[in-house]
Design an enzyme around this catalytic site. Structure first.
Site, PDB file in Angstrom:
ATOM      1  N   LYS A 189      67.167  21.599   7.983  1.00 31.03           N
ATOM      2  CA  LYS A 189      67.387  23.060   7.938  1.00 31.03           C
ATOM      3  C   LYS A 189      68.526  23.349   8.915  1.00 31.03           C
ATOM      4  O   LYS A 189      68.323  23.440  10.131  1.00 31.03           O
ATOM      5  CB  LYS A 189      66.097  23.778   8.357  1.00 31.03           C
ATOM      6  CG  LYS A 189      65.898  25.168   7.764  1.00 31.03           C
ATOM      7  CD  LYS A 189      66.938  26.179   8.120  1.00 31.03           C
ATOM      8  CE  LYS A 189      66.755  26.772   9.496  1.00 31.03           C
ATOM      9  NZ  LYS A 189      67.899  27.628   9.896  1.00 31.03           N
ATOM     10  N   GLU A 264      65.463  19.494  22.005  1.00 28.31           N
ATOM     11  CA  GLU A 264      66.670  19.497  22.833  1.00 28.31           C
ATOM     12  C   GLU A 264      67.120  20.939  22.976  1.00 28.31           C
ATOM     13  O   GLU A 264      67.552  21.556  21.995  1.00 28.31           O
ATOM     14  CB  GLU A 264      67.761  18.642  22.192  1.00 28.31           C
ATOM     15  CG  GLU A 264      67.428  17.169  22.335  1.00 28.31           C
ATOM     16  CD  GLU A 264      68.488  16.250  21.798  1.00 28.31           C
ATOM     17  OE1 GLU A 264      68.246  15.041  21.773  1.00 28.31           O
ATOM     18  OE2 GLU A 264      69.556  16.742  21.394  1.00 28.31           O
ATOM     19  N   CYS A 298      75.498  22.846  25.061  1.00 29.93           N
ATOM     20  CA  CYS A 298      74.267  22.793  25.855  1.00 29.93           C
ATOM     21  C   CYS A 298      74.495  22.101  27.192  1.00 29.93           C
ATOM     22  O   CYS A 298      73.857  22.420  28.184  1.00 29.93           O
ATOM     23  CB  CYS A 298      73.182  22.080  25.080  1.00 29.93           C
ATOM     24  SG  CYS A 298      73.693  20.439  24.543  1.00 29.93           S
ATOM     25  N   GLU A 395      71.293  31.422  30.372  1.00 27.56           N
ATOM     26  CA  GLU A 395      72.282  30.645  29.609  1.00 27.56           C
ATOM     27  C   GLU A 395      73.152  31.624  28.818  1.00 27.56           C
ATOM     28  O   GLU A 395      72.672  32.287  27.897  1.00 27.56           O
ATOM     29  CB  GLU A 395      71.572  29.680  28.651  1.00 27.56           C
ATOM     30  CG  GLU A 395      72.540  28.766  27.931  1.00 27.56           C
ATOM     31  CD  GLU A 395      71.879  27.868  26.886  1.00 27.56           C
ATOM     32  OE1 GLU A 395      71.040  28.362  26.119  1.00 27.56           O
ATOM     33  OE2 GLU A 395      72.234  26.675  26.832  1.00 27.56           O
TER      34      GLU A 395
HETATM   35  P1  NAD Z   1      68.417  28.823  17.950  1.00 29.75           P
HETATM   36  O1  NAD Z   1      67.234  28.316  18.673  1.00 29.75           O
HETATM   37  O2  NAD Z   1      68.550  30.278  17.747  1.00 29.75           O
HETATM   38  O3  NAD Z   1      68.485  28.179  16.475  1.00 29.75           O
HETATM   39  C1  NAD Z   1      68.493  26.794  16.267  1.00 29.75           C
HETATM   40  C2  NAD Z   1      67.906  26.511  14.906  1.00 29.75           C
HETATM   41  O4  NAD Z   1      66.532  26.873  14.916  1.00 29.75           O
HETATM   42  C3  NAD Z   1      68.535  27.272  13.743  1.00 29.75           C
HETATM   43  O5  NAD Z   1      68.633  26.434  12.615  1.00 29.75           O
HETATM   44  C4  NAD Z   1      67.546  28.389  13.505  1.00 29.75           C
HETATM   45  O6  NAD Z   1      67.553  28.882  12.191  1.00 29.75           O
HETATM   46  C5  NAD Z   1      66.241  27.675  13.798  1.00 29.75           C
HETATM   47  N1  NAD Z   1      65.108  28.540  14.143  1.00 29.75           N
HETATM   48  C6  NAD Z   1      65.134  29.744  14.760  1.00 29.75           C
HETATM   49  N2  NAD Z   1      63.882  30.223  14.872  1.00 29.75           N
HETATM   50  C7  NAD Z   1      63.050  29.293  14.329  1.00 29.75           C
HETATM   51  C8  NAD Z   1      61.647  29.212  14.144  1.00 29.75           C
HETATM   52  N3  NAD Z   1      60.812  30.181  14.528  1.00 29.75           N
HETATM   53  N4  NAD Z   1      61.142  28.105  13.563  1.00 29.75           N
HETATM   54  C9  NAD Z   1      61.950  27.101  13.157  1.00 29.75           C
HETATM   55  N5  NAD Z   1      63.282  27.137  13.276  1.00 29.75           N
HETATM   56  C10 NAD Z   1      63.826  28.222  13.874  1.00 29.75           C
HETATM   57  O7  NAD Z   1      69.685  28.209  18.692  1.00 29.75           O
HETATM   58  P2  NAD Z   1      71.236  28.502  18.405  1.00 29.75           P
HETATM   59  O8  NAD Z   1      71.553  29.849  18.935  1.00 29.75           O
HETATM   60  O9  NAD Z   1      71.528  28.179  16.967  1.00 29.75           O
HETATM   61  O10 NAD Z   1      71.916  27.355  19.289  1.00 29.75           O
HETATM   62  C11 NAD Z   1      72.272  27.493  20.619  1.00 29.75           C
HETATM   63  C12 NAD Z   1      71.206  26.896  21.529  1.00 29.75           C
HETATM   64  O11 NAD Z   1      71.055  25.498  21.266  1.00 29.75           O
HETATM   65  C13 NAD Z   1      71.572  26.970  23.012  1.00 29.75           C
HETATM   66  O12 NAD Z   1      70.454  27.366  23.753  1.00 29.75           O
HETATM   67  C14 NAD Z   1      71.962  25.540  23.357  1.00 29.75           C
HETATM   68  O13 NAD Z   1      71.849  25.209  24.716  1.00 29.75           O
HETATM   69  C15 NAD Z   1      71.030  24.769  22.500  1.00 29.75           C
HETATM   70  N6  NAD Z   1      71.531  23.405  22.293  1.00 29.75           N
HETATM   71  C16 NAD Z   1      70.892  22.363  22.949  1.00 29.75           C
HETATM   72  C17 NAD Z   1      71.362  21.059  22.809  1.00 29.75           C
HETATM   73  C18 NAD Z   1      70.703  19.910  23.539  1.00 29.75           C
HETATM   74  O14 NAD Z   1      70.933  18.766  23.163  1.00 29.75           O
HETATM   75  N7  NAD Z   1      69.885  20.140  24.538  1.00 29.75           N
HETATM   76  C19 NAD Z   1      72.476  20.803  22.008  1.00 29.75           C
HETATM   77  C20 NAD Z   1      73.106  21.882  21.373  1.00 29.75           C
HETATM   78  C21 NAD Z   1      72.602  23.172  21.519  1.00 29.75           C
END
Ligand code: NAD
Length: 502
Positions: A189, A264, A298, A395
């Site tokens: 997804k 992550e 991240c 963040e």
């Molecule tokens: P997000 O959590 O909003 O979304 C990530 C994914 O989760 C999307 O595909 C979204 O549709 C899905 N999602 C959202 N709500 C959900 C739910 N209730 N159930 C299942 N799936 C759901 O994150 P974002 O804004 O897309 O990405 C940025 C974030 O990702 C930042 O916090 C960043 O630090 C983090 N990030 C972490 C790493 C790491 O390796 N630690 C790497 C890249 C990004």
């Protein structure tokens, strides 16, 4: 000239998305979303890119069934054959690296300068895990007095992979490559804001010989398709990359089906610069680790902890360089920062400009948006900050750095660890014993000394505290996607306690 060339090439590549949109891919078939469609726009000029299938619970169910049906054959395929397919996927990615990079830039606003390498890194992920396939199922023998105990590993089953919009192609391959190498089948997804390159990945994989149903892609939103994936009983584990608060939801949603989760999550990572460091190299690394990839990273070092003895000089140089960073069209190879991903994220990042002033910090560089055609912001530096301010605790996930002074090593450690997060830390010092002492106490999953973040695939990647649970890379990835199995073989007639046999 290069910009015009890239724009022209892009228009060729996205033509197919314009005419047929991005459909879901389930069991090797293009499938419309049960919820209709949604639109994806480019952050460069807010123009419509194309329609995208709006997947919901029934699409996830179809994809989970496809992943279940194709699991046994994929699991039991000889490892050498699976390895060949993974290498063919890497080759397919390399062959279409330019298309992937240009589509990624247009969909996410990331600069071509960095995305041209992201596709290649995606291919490396497949190559690296292809090389691990042969020994992935190997175990140990743990002999006891009466038994020969052996262990082996088997793939856990169909898994869900949920990815965010920052460098989405690279991050997707990072999860999907080890899952496939382990022998799992996948329902992916992708983030709703960046669907294009996930579509390219499944196309490339199938063209490389991946059997239909082994990788399925369902587009849609997190609270619908994402949630359904976490709740689905046939999906055995969820590999998730995204925000920390979404990570909590992933765990709650998977509780009823006892899902294994790998999370992550976010970070507010410190870079600590001591006055004995090589300050020129430290300056380069500080700038690179927050302003590359639009700061939407991240592992970015979003808190600069600078020793007060060198603070004025270091910040003065920093301001000059930050003001020189080239913000522009992401397809221009000279561009260093492109637009932020979306209106929502742009509103979030720019809101911190006011927050900084209210908190009493100084906006030493940037602090404003650029034009209103796309989601462009100036690279920003906050000084005169302390670790209690929201700009030091939350963040922001944009090209925004908060500089915080410290006087002693103990101060620096206390400030660095005073955060809910613990993903990365960067330490700049030429004092070896201090580096050892400091890194020993620094609360982070990954630390670099006198270096920016340099990823090496055999090393463990992941965070502590609110930055995540679990590790990627090397054998750690297989620990997640596989089950350990123990089998004990009796070596003789050892005594079995008799019950009910007087
Ligand atoms: P997000 O959590 O909003 O979304 C990530 C994914 O989760 C999307 O595909 C979204 O549709 C899905 N999602 C959202 N709500 C959900 C739910 N209730 N159930 C299942 N799936 C759901 O994150 P974002 O804004 O897309 O990405 C940025 C974030 O990702 C930042 O916090 C960043 O630090 C983090 N990030 C972490 C790493 C790491 O390796 N630690 C790497 C890249 C990004």
């Amino acid at each position: 000239m290069m910009l015009e060339n890239n724009i022209q090439k892009l228009s060729g590549y996205i033509q197919k998305f314009r005419s047929s949109g991005v459909q879901n891919r389930i069991a090797g078939q293009d499938i419309d979303g049960a919820g209709g469609t949604f639109q994806t726009i480019s952050p460069v000029d807010k123009s419509l890119i194309c329609d995208v299938a709006l997947g919901s619970a029934s699409d996830i169910d179809a994809a989970a069934n496809a992943a279940t049906q194709s699991f046994a054959a994929w699991r039991d395929m000889p490892a050498s054959q699976r390895r060949k397919i993974l290498i063919a996927i890497a080759q397919g990615i390399e062959a279409r690296a330019e298309e992937i990079a240009l589509c990624e830039c247009w969909d996410t606003g990331q600069a071509f300068k960095f995305m041209s390498k992201a596709a290649i890194r995606g291919a490396e992920n497949f190559r690296y895990f292809a090389d691990q396939v042969i020994q992935a199922r190997d175990g140990q023998h743990l002999k006891s007095p009466t038994l020969m105990n052996i262990t082996s590993r088997v793939p856990i089953g169909p898994v869900g992979v949920i990815t965010p919009w920052n460098t989405p192609f690279m991050l997707s391959t990072w999860k999907i490559a080890p899952a496939l190498a382990a022998g799992c089948t996948v329902v992916h997804k992708p983030a709703e804001a960046s669907p294009l390159t996930a579509r390219l990945l499944v196309e490339i994989a199938e063209e490389a010989g991946l059997p239909p149903g082994v990788l399925n892609t369902v587009n849609g939103f997190g609270d619908d398709a994402g949630r359904a994936l976490c709740e689905h009983p046939k999906i055995k584990a969820i590999a998730f990359v995204g925000e920390s608060r979404t990570g909590s939801l992933i765990m709650k949603q998977g509780a009823d089906t006892l899902k294994r989760n790998h999370l992550e999550l976010g970070g507010k990572n410190p870079v600590i610069v001591f006055d004995d460091a090589d300050l020129d190299r430290a300056l380069d690394a500080v700038i690179f680790m927050i302003y590359s990839i639009n700061g939407e990273r991240c592992t970015s070092s979003s808190r600069l902890l600078i020793q007060d003895t060198i603070r004025d000089e270091f910040e003065a140089k920093l301001i000059e360089r930050v003001n020189n960073i080239k913000v522009g069209h992401p397809l221009d190879p000279q561009t260093e920062i492109g637009p932020l991903i979306s209106q929502e994220h742009f509103d979030k990042v720019t809101s911190y400009f006011e927050t900084a002033k209210t908190d009493g910090a100084t906006i030493a560089a940037g602090g404003e948006a650029i034009g209103n055609e796309g989601f462009f912001v100036k690279p920003t530096l906050f000084t005169d900050a302390n670790n209690e301010m929201r700009i030091a605790r939350e963040e922001i996930f944009g090209p925004v750095l908060t500089s915080i002074p410290f006087s002693t090593e103990d101060d620096a450690l206390a400030i660095a660890n005073d955060t809910p997060y613990g993903l990365t830390g960067y330490v700049w010092t030429n004092d070896l014993t201090r580096a050892l002492r400091f890194t020993d106490k620094l609360e982070a999953g990954m630390i670099w000394v006198n270096s920016e973040n340099v990823r090496h695939l055999p090393t463990p990647f992941g965070g502590v505290k609110s930055s995540g649970i679990g590790r990627d890379g090397g054998d750690w990835s297989f620990e997640f996607y596989m089950e350990q199995k123990h089998i004990g073989f009796a070596m003789g007639q050892h005594k079995i306690t008799k019950l009910g046999a007087l």
